[in-house]
Design a protein around this motif. Sequence first.
Motif, PDB file in Angstrom:
ATOM      1  N   ASN A 146      -2.000   4.225  -4.218  1.00 38.58           N
ATOM      2  CA  ASN A 146      -2.303   3.888  -2.965  1.00 38.58           C
ATOM      3  C   ASN A 146      -4.169   3.796  -3.511  1.00 38.58           C
ATOM      4  O   ASN A 146      -5.426   4.369  -2.533  1.00 38.58           O
ATOM      5  CB  ASN A 146      -2.204   5.151  -2.370  1.00 38.58           C
ATOM      6  N   LYS A 169       1.640  10.067   1.704  1.00 32.29           N
ATOM      7  CA  LYS A 169      -0.090   9.821   2.288  1.00 32.29           C
ATOM      8  C   LYS A 169      -0.712  11.569   2.623  1.00 32.29           C
ATOM      9  O   LYS A 169       0.283  12.484   3.049  1.00 32.29           O
ATOM     10  CB  LYS A 169       0.051   9.263   3.516  1.00 32.29           C
ATOM     11  N   LYS A 170      -1.962  11.265   2.349  1.00 31.56           N
ATOM     12  CA  LYS A 170      -2.166  12.577   3.304  1.00 31.56           C
ATOM     13  C   LYS A 170      -2.193  13.291   4.262  1.00 31.56           C
ATOM     14  O   LYS A 170      -2.299  12.416   5.129  1.00 31.56           O
ATOM     15  CB  LYS A 170      -4.464  11.942   3.243  1.00 31.56           C
ATOM     16  N   ASN A 217       1.767  12.008  -5.626  1.00 31.05           N
ATOM     17  CA  ASN A 217       2.550  11.105  -6.741  1.00 31.05           C
ATOM     18  C   ASN A 217       3.400  11.356  -7.558  1.00 31.05           C
ATOM     19  O   ASN A 217       4.175  11.831  -7.739  1.00 31.05           O
ATOM     20  CB  ASN A 217       1.128   9.938  -7.205  1.00 31.05           C
ATOM     21  N   SER A 265       2.504  14.241  -9.782  1.00 34.11           N
ATOM     22  CA  SER A 265       1.079  14.323  -9.355  1.00 34.11           C
ATOM     23  C   SER A 265       0.849  14.376  -8.347  1.00 34.11           C
ATOM     24  O   SER A 265       0.349  13.364  -6.885  1.00 34.11           O
ATOM     25  CB  SER A 265       0.564  13.430  -9.811  1.00 34.11           C
ATOM     26  N   LYS A 312      -3.082  16.329  -6.434  1.00 30.05           N
ATOM     27  CA  LYS A 312      -4.437  17.531  -6.163  1.00 30.05           C
ATOM     28  C   LYS A 312      -4.123  18.198  -5.117  1.00 30.05           C
ATOM     29  O   LYS A 312      -3.882  18.514  -3.935  1.00 30.05           O
ATOM     30  CB  LYS A 312      -5.446  16.681  -5.897  1.00 30.05           C
ATOM     31  N   TYR A 337      -3.879  16.488  -0.148  1.00 28.58           N
ATOM     32  CA  TYR A 337      -4.850  15.464  -0.826  1.00 28.58           C
ATOM     33  C   TYR A 337      -3.364  14.508  -0.992  1.00 28.58           C
ATOM     34  O   TYR A 337      -3.619  13.119  -1.363  1.00 28.58           O
ATOM     35  CB  TYR A 337      -6.091  15.471  -2.413  1.00 28.58           C
ATOM     36  N   ASN A 351      -0.819  -0.130  -6.325  1.00 29.66           N
ATOM     37  CA  ASN A 351      -0.683   0.336  -4.519  1.00 29.66           C
ATOM     38  C   ASN A 351       0.387   1.208  -4.902  1.00 29.66           C
ATOM     39  O   ASN A 351       0.047   2.109  -4.045  1.00 29.66           O
ATOM     40  CB  ASN A 351       0.956  -1.220  -3.963  1.00 29.66           C
ATOM     41  N   GLY A 352       1.535   1.370  -5.643  1.00 32.18           N
ATOM     42  CA  GLY A 352       1.620   2.984  -5.394  1.00 32.18           C
ATOM     43  C   GLY A 352       0.563   4.312  -5.692  1.00 32.18           C
ATOM     44  O   GLY A 352       1.131   5.558  -5.132  1.00 32.18           O
ATOM     45  N   ASP A 412     -10.090   9.743  -4.345  1.00 33.28           N
ATOM     46  CA  ASP A 412      -9.994  10.594  -3.120  1.00 33.28           C
ATOM     47  C   ASP A 412     -11.243  10.351  -2.758  1.00 33.28           C
ATOM     48  O   ASP A 412     -11.522  10.983  -1.443  1.00 33.28           O
ATOM     49  CB  ASP A 412     -10.338  11.944  -3.563  1.00 33.28           C
ATOM     50  N   LYS A 422       0.864  -1.349   0.085  1.00 35.02           N
ATOM     51  CA  LYS A 422       0.082   0.236   0.127  1.00 35.02           C
ATOM     52  C   LYS A 422       1.050   2.013   0.252  1.00 35.02           C
ATOM     53  O   LYS A 422       2.110   1.314   1.116  1.00 35.02           O
ATOM     54  CB  LYS A 422      -1.060  -0.237   1.080  1.00 35.02           C
ATOM     55  N   GLY A 423       0.545   2.159  -0.661  1.00 35.50           N
ATOM     56  CA  GLY A 423       1.102   3.470  -1.530  1.00 35.50           C
ATOM     57  C   GLY A 423       3.164   3.368  -1.927  1.00 35.50           C
ATOM     58  O   GLY A 423       3.091   4.064  -1.899  1.00 35.50           O
ATOM     59  N   MET A 424       2.644   1.900  -1.937  1.00 36.00           N
ATOM     60  CA  MET A 424       4.124   2.214  -2.597  1.00 36.00           C
ATOM     61  C   MET A 424       5.056   0.937  -3.834  1.00 36.00           C
ATOM     62  O   MET A 424       3.352  -0.293  -3.403  1.00 36.00           O
ATOM     63  CB  MET A 424       6.229   1.930  -1.642  1.00 36.00           C
ATOM     64  N   ILE A 472       7.077   3.605  -7.395  1.00 40.12           N
ATOM     65  CA  ILE A 472       5.779   4.709  -7.803  1.00 40.12           C
ATOM     66  C   ILE A 472       5.519   4.358  -6.301  1.00 40.12           C
ATOM     67  O   ILE A 472       5.320   3.034  -5.291  1.00 40.12           O
ATOM     68  CB  ILE A 472       4.706   3.662  -8.610  1.00 40.12           C
ATOM     69  N   TYR A 473       5.313   5.694  -6.097  1.00 43.34           N
ATOM     70  CA  TYR A 473       5.145   6.437  -3.928  1.00 43.34           C
ATOM     71  C   TYR A 473       4.017   7.197  -4.431  1.00 43.34           C
ATOM     72  O   TYR A 473       4.112   8.361  -4.893  1.00 43.34           O
ATOM     73  CB  TYR A 473       6.516   6.193  -3.963  1.00 43.34           C
ATOM     74  N   THR A 474       3.533   7.327  -2.971  1.00 46.44           N
ATOM     75  CA  THR A 474       2.802   8.503  -2.541  1.00 46.44           C
ATOM     76  C   THR A 474       2.521   8.680  -1.133  1.00 46.44           C
ATOM     77  O   THR A 474       2.676   8.153  -0.275  1.00 46.44           O
ATOM     78  CB  THR A 474       0.670   7.295  -2.816  1.00 46.44           C
ATOM     79  N   LYS A 534      -5.716  21.116 -10.044  1.00 44.62           N
ATOM     80  CA  LYS A 534      -4.813  19.636 -10.186  1.00 44.62           C
ATOM     81  C   LYS A 534      -3.948  19.573 -10.248  1.00 44.62           C
ATOM     82  O   LYS A 534      -3.467  20.400 -12.010  1.00 44.62           O
ATOM     83  CB  LYS A 534      -6.241  17.883 -10.804  1.00 44.62           C
TER      84      LYS A 534
END
Lengths: 555, 180
Positions: free
Chosen positions: B115, A343-344, A355, A406, A408, A352, B112-113, B80, A275-277, A339-341, A414
């Motif tokens: 989320n 977190k909010k 990424n 990327s 928002k 938001y 996954n990346g 979102d 989750k998240g990566m 790829i990595y997010t 965005k």
Amino acid sequence: MRYKYAFVIVVIIFCFFSNSPARAQGVEKFLKNSQISGNFQFDGMYYNKDSMIGAPDVPQKVLMNAFANINYTNGPFSAGFRFENYLYPLQGYDARYKGIGIPYRFVSFEKDKFTITVGNSYDQFGSGLVYRTWQDPSLGLDNSLDGLNVKVNPWKGITLKGIWGKQRFYFDWGPGIVRGADAEFSINDIFTKLNDKALRVSIGGSFVSKYQEVDDPIFKLPKNVAAYGGRASVSYKNFLFNGEYAHKINDPSTINNRIYKPGNATLIQLTYAKKGMGFYLAAIRTDNMSFKSDLNAEGNDLNINYIPSLAKQTTYSLPAIYTYGTQPNGEFGMQAQGIYTFKKKSKLGGKYGTNLSLTYSRYNAIDKKQIDENTPIDSTGTLGYKSDFFKIGKNAYYENFNFEFSKKFSKTFKLIVDYFYIQYNAAVIEGHAMPNIHSHTVVVDMTFNINDKNSIRSELQHMYTKQGEGSWAFALVEYTIAPKWFFSVSDMYNYGNDISEKRLHYYSVATAFAIGSTRIALNYGRQRAGILCVGGVCRYVPAANGLSLSISTSF
Amino acid sequence: MKSTISFAFIFLFCAILVFAQDQPLTNPVGLKKIPSVELKTLDNKTFNTADISNNGKPIIISFWATWCKPCVNELTTIADVYEDWQAETGVKLIAVSIDDSKTSRNVSPYVNGKNWDYEVYLDVNSDFKRGMNVNLIPHTFVLNGNNEIVWQHTSFSQGSELELINIVRKVAKGESLDAE
């Protein structure tokens, strides 16, 4: 021919009989389960003369591609056909498509553990290194197998497949016969004890052979050519490993210049996802692995197998100018992606989330050495060359580094920012003398929401390069009234071309209307060849100047 | 390929005869069920679309691919608000990737990346896409609690997600969609 008419009569009688009141209940049940569905697509274009951009003169003025699929299902039974119509085919599609016909029809039923399909079928073994039949109307590609396709699941976790037939070749069949079988074993499903283990393993193997009547005054050409392969997939927690190897016996063809060297292909992929990566690593090595059901076929015609490309695919107009094309006679490719997010509500994530993604892909030649001092590489009628499996060839075909941000920022704004470095070996990929391209591209993609229904999206792109056609600039503004209306204006400007007359504008105005599963689009302007994404959908568009109309619907 | 034409005519003829009766064409409401097709999960298990279920609550099926910008845009936009949608209507989104073997292994790290919390399946050779008669992506379907297709839409633009959730709300309440 007579037996066919007899068959028609039998079918008609059957249909009538099933209407008799005595069987009304059965009929009612039959009808209740009957389901008819389908789709339709039309693409037509009026062509203007435009010698500036190199658009060829179109004597018919208007060209069109259209097809309709009609499918019928009733429980385990299904049947369908596709009607196709090209009068004449659009620019960029093979002229041999010209005509009207039903090149695709099938009947299929499931019984016990069998699925039997007669007529045309699409299928693939593993990743497709030895067998893949597929269709993509936007690419003008269809190599479906007309014949038999049998699938059986004799035991939970075991899938066996068999195919036998001829491949579609425009409105005809290719000359060769294709026969094959595939087996896949999902170890964890076969043994109940292993069902819930974190380590999951599946293995598979396939064999495909083609037969073609060939007579050559000079060469002794093999009538039977076999290819076989094995694969394994192992997953453990967040990791997944996939490996495949395929081998093809000697297959002197037009593509490989009639050399007798066997071919092979290796594909290795490793992923880590949480989750998240996500991380992805892949490598492919192919060596003389073009496999067609006609040894004289060229281009994309009659491919039995499929070589996946690991080059980064982009839909932004400028970086898409230099897109890699798979080299059938051999290549060594790799891709790494992360790829990595953020977190909010984290420091870098903001309200938001944010990424990021990084991709690097690269293609080189494979190592090729002369078989002996006197025989040049790829000499017709010889073993062609020797190749060291672990040695990467010096000639670089393609390189792509991409960074994407990327985010928002608010309910109304965005932003996506992309950077691409692309190195492109035009001499190899396009097959004509041209220097290597080194290009740097920046893309800024912004979406502004005016209110719930109205929004504006704008793309600004710039590609810097000294080679080829030189630098480009691109701007696009889209206005959408969700969910039905779409309007856009764009211009692609080749301002950096060395030749001042070729500093051209590729302008385009488009509108689209979408309701339910129907979409109607009108576009006027100049287009370069490439993957074009406007109005929420992507398709391949060839170079042209004119007015085009597209209608797509399904029911 | 003359035989293909006669083959199709037989089929058409039979279909017309079936049509010609004053009986409902499909089930009483005229809604279509989704076909049964085998897909792969992200961890390489086989999944049959006949097993798609959300305990009688609405389902969104979205056809997408990692290389399709508007598709990714749609799924990112919904991500979102997805938690709110689920809390309100109990809806489940099933994202069916039509990435073929050149990018299908990349789907899991990608999802996954990004989320995303969707149920994701791989339709590597487009069997489900063909079965659902999808021409262009993104193509989104809404299913009712009986797995019947009640609504579909091609393409995505900002704001389209509001129409989608309105449909889902009506389906969740069992209201009719005739006005759409």
